[in-house]
Design a protein around this motif. Structure first.
Motif, PDB file in Angstrom:
ATOM      1  N   ALA A  83       5.558   8.823  -7.252  1.00 52.63           N
ATOM      2  CA  ALA A  83       6.501   9.937  -7.151  1.00 52.63           C
ATOM      3  C   ALA A  83       7.831   9.603  -7.812  1.00 52.63           C
ATOM      4  O   ALA A  83       8.734  10.425  -7.820  1.00 52.63           O
ATOM      5  CB  ALA A  83       6.719  10.314  -5.694  1.00 52.63           C
ATOM      6  N   GLY A  84       7.955   8.383  -8.353  1.00 45.81           N
ATOM      7  CA  GLY A  84       9.169   8.055  -9.080  1.00 45.81           C
ATOM      8  C   GLY A  84      10.325   7.635  -8.192  1.00 45.81           C
ATOM      9  O   GLY A  84      11.472   7.913  -8.498  1.00 45.81           O
ATOM     10  N   VAL A  85      10.051   6.967  -7.091  1.00 43.26           N
ATOM     11  CA  VAL A  85      11.119   6.424  -6.270  1.00 43.26           C
ATOM     12  C   VAL A  85      11.115   4.912  -6.491  1.00 43.26           C
ATOM     13  O   VAL A  85      10.096   4.258  -6.266  1.00 43.26           O
ATOM     14  CB  VAL A  85      10.895   6.742  -4.771  1.00 43.26           C
ATOM     15  N   ALA A 103       0.840  -1.197   0.000  1.00 43.20           N
ATOM     16  CA  ALA A 103       0.000   0.000   0.000  1.00 43.20           C
ATOM     17  C   ALA A 103       0.871   1.242   0.000  1.00 43.20           C
ATOM     18  O   ALA A 103       0.621   2.197  -0.714  1.00 43.20           O
ATOM     19  CB  ALA A 103      -0.911   0.006   1.218  1.00 43.20           C
ATOM     20  N   GLY A 104       1.937   1.220   0.805  1.00 41.19           N
ATOM     21  CA  GLY A 104       2.796   2.385   0.879  1.00 41.19           C
ATOM     22  C   GLY A 104       3.627   2.584  -0.365  1.00 41.19           C
ATOM     23  O   GLY A 104       4.129   3.666  -0.614  1.00 41.19           O
ATOM     24  N   GLN A 105       3.772   1.526  -1.157  1.00 36.91           N
ATOM     25  CA  GLN A 105       4.657   1.640  -2.307  1.00 36.91           C
ATOM     26  C   GLN A 105       4.060   2.428  -3.456  1.00 36.91           C
ATOM     27  O   GLN A 105       4.790   3.035  -4.232  1.00 36.91           O
ATOM     28  CB  GLN A 105       5.084   0.250  -2.775  1.00 36.91           C
ATOM     29  N   ASP A 106       2.709   2.435  -3.553  1.00 37.79           N
ATOM     30  CA  ASP A 106       2.087   3.169  -4.657  1.00 37.79           C
ATOM     31  C   ASP A 106       2.472   4.639  -4.628  1.00 37.79           C
ATOM     32  O   ASP A 106       2.743   5.244  -5.664  1.00 37.79           O
ATOM     33  CB  ASP A 106       0.555   3.036  -4.592  1.00 37.79           C
ATOM     34  N   ILE A 107       2.498   5.201  -3.412  1.00 33.91           N
ATOM     35  CA  ILE A 107       2.809   6.624  -3.284  1.00 33.91           C
ATOM     36  C   ILE A 107       4.245   6.882  -3.737  1.00 33.91           C
ATOM     37  O   ILE A 107       4.543   7.877  -4.376  1.00 33.91           O
ATOM     38  CB  ILE A 107       2.556   7.090  -1.829  1.00 33.91           C
ATOM     39  N   LEU A 108       5.137   5.940  -3.421  1.00 27.23           N
ATOM     40  CA  LEU A 108       6.535   6.089  -3.815  1.00 27.23           C
ATOM     41  C   LEU A 108       6.696   5.914  -5.315  1.00 27.23           C
ATOM     42  O   LEU A 108       7.389   6.671  -5.985  1.00 27.23           O
ATOM     43  CB  LEU A 108       7.401   5.060  -3.080  1.00 27.23           C
ATOM     44  N   ARG A 154      -3.241  -2.770 -18.673  1.00 29.40           N
ATOM     45  CA  ARG A 154      -3.530  -3.721 -19.740  1.00 29.40           C
ATOM     46  C   ARG A 154      -2.249  -4.334 -20.308  1.00 29.40           C
ATOM     47  O   ARG A 154      -2.221  -5.499 -20.695  1.00 29.40           O
ATOM     48  CB  ARG A 154      -4.282  -3.036 -20.896  1.00 29.40           C
ATOM     49  N   LEU A 155      -1.198  -3.509 -20.359  1.00 26.40           N
ATOM     50  CA  LEU A 155       0.076  -3.985 -20.908  1.00 26.40           C
ATOM     51  C   LEU A 155       0.816  -4.854 -19.897  1.00 26.40           C
ATOM     52  O   LEU A 155       1.922  -5.318 -20.158  1.00 26.40           O
ATOM     53  CB  LEU A 155       0.960  -2.806 -21.309  1.00 26.40           C
ATOM     54  N   GLY A 156       0.218  -5.023 -18.720  1.00 26.65           N
ATOM     55  CA  GLY A 156       0.855  -5.858 -17.712  1.00 26.65           C
ATOM     56  C   GLY A 156       1.847  -5.103 -16.847  1.00 26.65           C
ATOM     57  O   GLY A 156       2.536  -5.690 -16.023  1.00 26.65           O
ATOM     58  N   ALA A 157       1.931  -3.770 -17.009  1.00 23.98           N
ATOM     59  CA  ALA A 157       2.829  -2.975 -16.163  1.00 23.98           C
ATOM     60  C   ALA A 157       2.079  -2.538 -14.907  1.00 23.98           C
ATOM     61  O   ALA A 157       0.859  -2.673 -14.813  1.00 23.98           O
ATOM     62  CB  ALA A 157       3.322  -1.767 -16.934  1.00 23.98           C
ATOM     63  N   ASP A 158       2.814  -2.011 -13.954  1.00 22.81           N
ATOM     64  CA  ASP A 158       2.192  -1.486 -12.747  1.00 22.81           C
ATOM     65  C   ASP A 158       1.617  -0.108 -13.070  1.00 22.81           C
ATOM     66  O   ASP A 158       2.339   0.765 -13.531  1.00 22.81           O
ATOM     67  CB  ASP A 158       3.264  -1.385 -11.653  1.00 22.81           C
ATOM     68  N   PRO A 159       0.308   0.103 -12.845  1.00 18.16           N
ATOM     69  CA  PRO A 159      -0.293   1.381 -13.252  1.00 18.16           C
ATOM     70  C   PRO A 159       0.269   2.584 -12.510  1.00 18.16           C
ATOM     71  O   PRO A 159       0.178   3.712 -12.995  1.00 18.16           O
ATOM     72  CB  PRO A 159      -1.782   1.187 -12.952  1.00 18.16           C
ATOM     73  N   ALA A 160       0.824   2.363 -11.304  1.00 18.41           N
ATOM     74  CA  ALA A 160       1.369   3.505 -10.567  1.00 18.41           C
ATOM     75  C   ALA A 160       2.748   3.882 -11.093  1.00 18.41           C
ATOM     76  O   ALA A 160       3.152   5.033 -11.053  1.00 18.41           O
ATOM     77  CB  ALA A 160       1.460   3.182  -9.081  1.00 18.41           C
ATOM     78  N   ASP A 161       3.453   2.878 -11.597  1.00 19.86           N
ATOM     79  CA  ASP A 161       4.848   3.079 -11.945  1.00 19.86           C
ATOM     80  C   ASP A 161       4.974   3.966 -13.172  1.00 19.86           C
ATOM     81  O   ASP A 161       4.478   3.621 -14.243  1.00 19.86           O
ATOM     82  CB  ASP A 161       5.507   1.718 -12.204  1.00 19.86           C
ATOM     83  N   SER A 162       5.626   5.086 -13.002  1.00 19.41           N
ATOM     84  CA  SER A 162       5.979   5.987 -14.089  1.00 19.41           C
ATOM     85  C   SER A 162       4.772   6.627 -14.771  1.00 19.41           C
ATOM     86  O   SER A 162       4.919   7.323 -15.767  1.00 19.41           O
ATOM     87  CB  SER A 162       6.838   5.276 -15.138  1.00 19.41           C
ATOM     88  N   ALA A 163       3.571   6.444 -14.225  1.00 24.11           N
ATOM     89  CA  ALA A 163       2.391   7.045 -14.844  1.00 24.11           C
ATOM     90  C   ALA A 163       2.492   8.563 -14.849  1.00 24.11           C
ATOM     91  O   ALA A 163       2.037   9.222 -15.784  1.00 24.11           O
ATOM     92  CB  ALA A 163       1.119   6.603 -14.111  1.00 24.11           C
ATOM     93  N   GLY A 179      -5.175  11.202 -17.454  1.00 26.97           N
ATOM     94  CA  GLY A 179      -5.183  10.662 -16.089  1.00 26.97           C
ATOM     95  C   GLY A 179      -5.857   9.315 -15.992  1.00 26.97           C
ATOM     96  O   GLY A 179      -5.470   8.469 -15.179  1.00 26.97           O
ATOM     97  N   ILE A 180      -6.866   9.083 -16.825  1.00 30.73           N
ATOM     98  CA  ILE A 180      -7.511   7.758 -16.767  1.00 30.73           C
ATOM     99  C   ILE A 180      -6.896   6.778 -17.761  1.00 30.73           C
ATOM    100  O   ILE A 180      -6.660   5.617 -17.416  1.00 30.73           O
ATOM    101  CB  ILE A 180      -9.050   7.832 -16.926  1.00 30.73           C
ATOM    102  N   THR A 181      -6.594   7.229 -18.990  1.00 36.33           N
ATOM    103  CA  THR A 181      -6.138   6.252 -19.979  1.00 36.33           C
ATOM    104  C   THR A 181      -4.733   5.733 -19.687  1.00 36.33           C
ATOM    105  O   THR A 181      -4.451   4.559 -19.912  1.00 36.33           O
ATOM    106  CB  THR A 181      -6.179   6.833 -21.407  1.00 36.33           C
ATOM    107  N   ILE A 182      -3.836   6.585 -19.175  1.00 37.38           N
ATOM    108  CA  ILE A 182      -2.458   6.128 -18.957  1.00 37.38           C
ATOM    109  C   ILE A 182      -2.384   4.942 -17.984  1.00 37.38           C
ATOM    110  O   ILE A 182      -1.838   3.898 -18.337  1.00 37.38           O
ATOM    111  CB  ILE A 182      -1.546   7.300 -18.525  1.00 37.38           C
TER     112      ILE A 182
END
Lengths: 477, 477
Positions: free
Chosen positions: B292-294, B284-289, B443-452, B434-437
């Motif tokens: 933010a690109g950490v 849960a805490g990792q999404d925020i990081l 869908r591509l199997g990536a983490d939606p939080a990562d680098s969005a 904000g919604i499509t990215i």
């Protein structure tokens, strides 16, 4: 187990038809299958109640809640009507806020009062607490006095306190009871909660002496005394403890159940690990929303209306507009410099953007460290120095890269020096702001995640524009 | 209970001195007191082992872990030395990554191997899994063959799978056993885990038939059969299920323990609610990081070295520099317009900034909805329309405000019109991005939080600068 044949025992417990319905309802990720949702919707519209009941009859209450959320408002009402007399009250706490309001409306006060009586006290308080005061009064008037009084007491505690979270149902034994007496009491079925993880041992004045997890009761001989089974460390929760504090305590001590006491130290309820999981679920996800400036008072579910969602984001956007104009006014000071050298306008956003991002990285790390209590008075100075140092390293690195690019682009070595210098300043400012802003907010008693980004980007935009344009005016013009 | 005198029962269990030490160690928030940390540090430096042992002797293992984290590297090593022969292995899984490495180093392979033997298999696998392969080999060589084999099997599962999370120790009974037989078996103390929440009922081929929570065992008569106590719904977890999937299942079904099975469907382990709490805590805490690109591969604790922390943030900053230059090149296209009207440079960041913030709000809401599975194929189209609509409303509102301000500031009504038009365009683009990215990333199997956020701000910066400067060039110049 997909390839093995189902066991005869399981077959006996579940008639084949019912199992098939459940299996079809969920996909391989334990989520509701879209085809199933559409099948239910079609059955509702065709008004074939029998088919609806057959489809949803074996659904777990959490899946039923998901189903209600996935249907549109009209189907929701039809579904509640179709299953009214078998409605499982455990569905209610699982629903997103706006959907829950609709379902409670559809149930009506009589059926809602009946449903709430069936719930554990913590769930009943949770659901009743979400109602408007006048609705709640109407609802409580339809309940038996003892249930009503428990719910009223629960709602009297602050919304984010242990008092709201606790359930009143629990098992308590005197210290002198033996394991045998305890088991016999539990087998008698008198006043035992539907589900529990531990037995509380109390003194004659009903103050908790210790907690005995159930596996210890099961492993002990019948002749052993409860007082000899208690965990030597007991963590007693006062009713006014903040729920995030409670969650921290559970995680830190690996608790499954903890006693809640009133002001005189008497045991009046318990908090269990599943409540803590719900709190974690709710609060952990909220930091990301708060940091992004989405208000999270009641709920931020996708089921909120458009107007209500737009409103919830408005405050932050208004504040951001203010800070954007502030940053613009910094640029405005140097308007004449830009008139002379338009390359400044082109390069100007780079330092501000890099500072904003570096600062947000620090900010997210600090907010997370405050949440997990990794950051505290003992190490805050060390962490400030560390961030300062990181800001300097990254500043130097990106100063070199950006300076080189600017030089190549505009063929002006001094422009490269200016943007490099501004980059170093803003990266250091970003690191400092990223750590001091949430720490100061926390010290002031505010939520460190809330609105920290507004302050941060104000600092990094202003410092970024000011140092770049200021240095440029001083050196280049 | 502060004002009531301690009960004689509790006094008997805890000699007064020991209790006092613990009470002083923690402040009112159940956190380590800074004065206590300094006292331990002073005792370590004075080399008075007796005093150190007295101070830390009664600490809970989680508090001992916090203490080790709060001390500096030298004190840490001294403390490990001082308590070496009474070192509680449960401390190890609680430590932050870099501190754990130091403590394991200080313990040395012999003592570490001994400590790991004492841990539950899931904790032992967790700790051993954090070691470098060659260190792990050295460690495992010092363990008895059965423990070694369990740890090796555990590590063979993927890092974020149920196999890694499960513990091998569990209680399983045949379906034909009675409650009496089960309790007698548990009382015999043969091969029962230290702590457990449920009994698994298995068929003759050791495939799970159902789960019986302990309170059901305690409430049942001795003559009842285990097969009659099982929960009709059984959620069986394959070893390769993702741990976040496991956490979702536990939350959705309010589970406390679930069986883990191998490919042939045989029961080989269990996952319990406390493991899920740890997973929730971590993820849960990792999404925020991530947002933010950490980078969060191993851990993002404050105890990481400066160089390692700076590196972990570098990738994102480099990417951000690239997108910042991209945005600059958009401005560069309109350099001549800015030369003619420097007010454009002053107002230019406003639309970009507002778009970035509005987009981040949508992004955070969508990432959160994907995490809680509120957003899915069934409602994604509805949500896109909703965000489009919100973007339009907010766009119109802020177009009016910003246009008015720009007019007042620069006394140019057309400039107000231009910035208003650009604002509407960018707010809509921000909502859509904000919604499509995140949805596309998912869908591509990536983490939606990562680098969005990189993608998002690239869109909002470029669209913001392009529409504002483009409209200005077209209308004003």
């Amino acid at each position: 187990m997909a390839e093995t044949s189902p066991s005869p025992l399981l077959e006996a417990a579940h008639p084949r038809a019912a199992r098939r319905a459940v299996a079809e309802a969920l996909d391989e990720n334990f989520e509701l299958d879209q085809a199933f949702v559409e099948e239910v919707s079609a059955a509702l519209r065709a008004d074939s109640r029998e088919q609806v009941r057959e489809l949803v009859g074996e659904l777990h209450y959490a899946d039923m809640a998901d189903l209600l959320e996935r249907l549109d408002a009209e189907d929701r009402r039809l579904l509640v009507d179709a299953v009214r007399d078998t409605f499982n009250p455990d569905v209610l706490p699982e629903l997103a806020g706006e959907v829950r309001d609709e379902v409670m409306d559809a149930l009506g006060f009589e059926d809602l009062a009946f449903a709430l009586r069936e719930l554990d006290s913590d769930d009943a308080v949770y659901v009743a607490g979400k109602l408007e005061p006048e609705e709640r009064a109407q609802l409580l008037a339809r309940m038996p006095p003892d249930t009503r009084s428990l719910i009223e007491q629960g709602i009297a505690y602050g919304e984010h306190t242990a008092g709201r979270l606790m359930q009143r149902e629990l098992v308590a034994t005197p210290a002198y009871w033996t394991v045998g007496e305890t088991i016999d009491f539990l087998r008698s079925g008198r006043k035992t909660p539907e589900k529990f993880y531990a037995v509380f041992v109390v003194d004659p004045r009903h103050r908790p002496l210790g907690v005995v997890e159930l596996h210890r009761v099961l492993k002990a001989k019948r002749t052993e005394h409860m007082r000899d089974l208690i965990d030597p460390e007991i963590d007693v929760i006062p009713t006014d403890m903040d729920r995030e504090e409670v969650a921290y305590l559970f995680r830190q001590r690996d608790l499954t159940a903890a006693p809640v006491v009133d002001k005189s130290g008497r045991l009046i309820g318990q908090i269990t690990i599943d409540d803590v999981v719900d709190v974690m679920d709710e609060t952990a996800g909220q930091d990301i929303l708060k940091m992004a400036g989405v208000r999270t008072q009641e709920d931020t579910s996708l089921y909120r209306s458009v107007i209500s969602t737009a409103q919830s984001r408005l405050i932050w956007l208004v504040i951001n507009l203010g800070t954007a104009f502030l940053a613009s006014s910094v640029i405005g000071v140097f308007e004449h410099s830009i008139e002379k050298l338009s390359a400044l306008a082109v390069l100007m956003p780079i330092c501000a953007s890099m500072g904003g991002n570096a600062g947000t990285q620090t900010l997210a790390t600090v907010i997370r460290s405050l949440a997990t209590r990794e950051l505290n008075v003992g190490n805050v100075v060390r962490v400030v120095w560390k961030e300062l140092f990181i800001g300097s390293i990254n500043g130097l690195l990106f100063a070199a890269i950006t300076g080189l690019f600017a030089y190549v682009w505009f063929k002006d070595i001094l422009l490269g020096v200016v943007i490099g210098g501004a980059m170093i300043c803003n990266m250091i400012a970003a690191g400092l702001a990223g750590i001091t802003i949430p720490v100061i907010l926390e010290r002031l008693g505010a939520d460190p995640a809330d609105s920290a980004v507004v302050f941060l980007t104000t600092v990094t935009d202003c410092v970024g524009f000011f140092t770049f344009l200021g240095l440029a005016t001083w050196i280049l013009l």
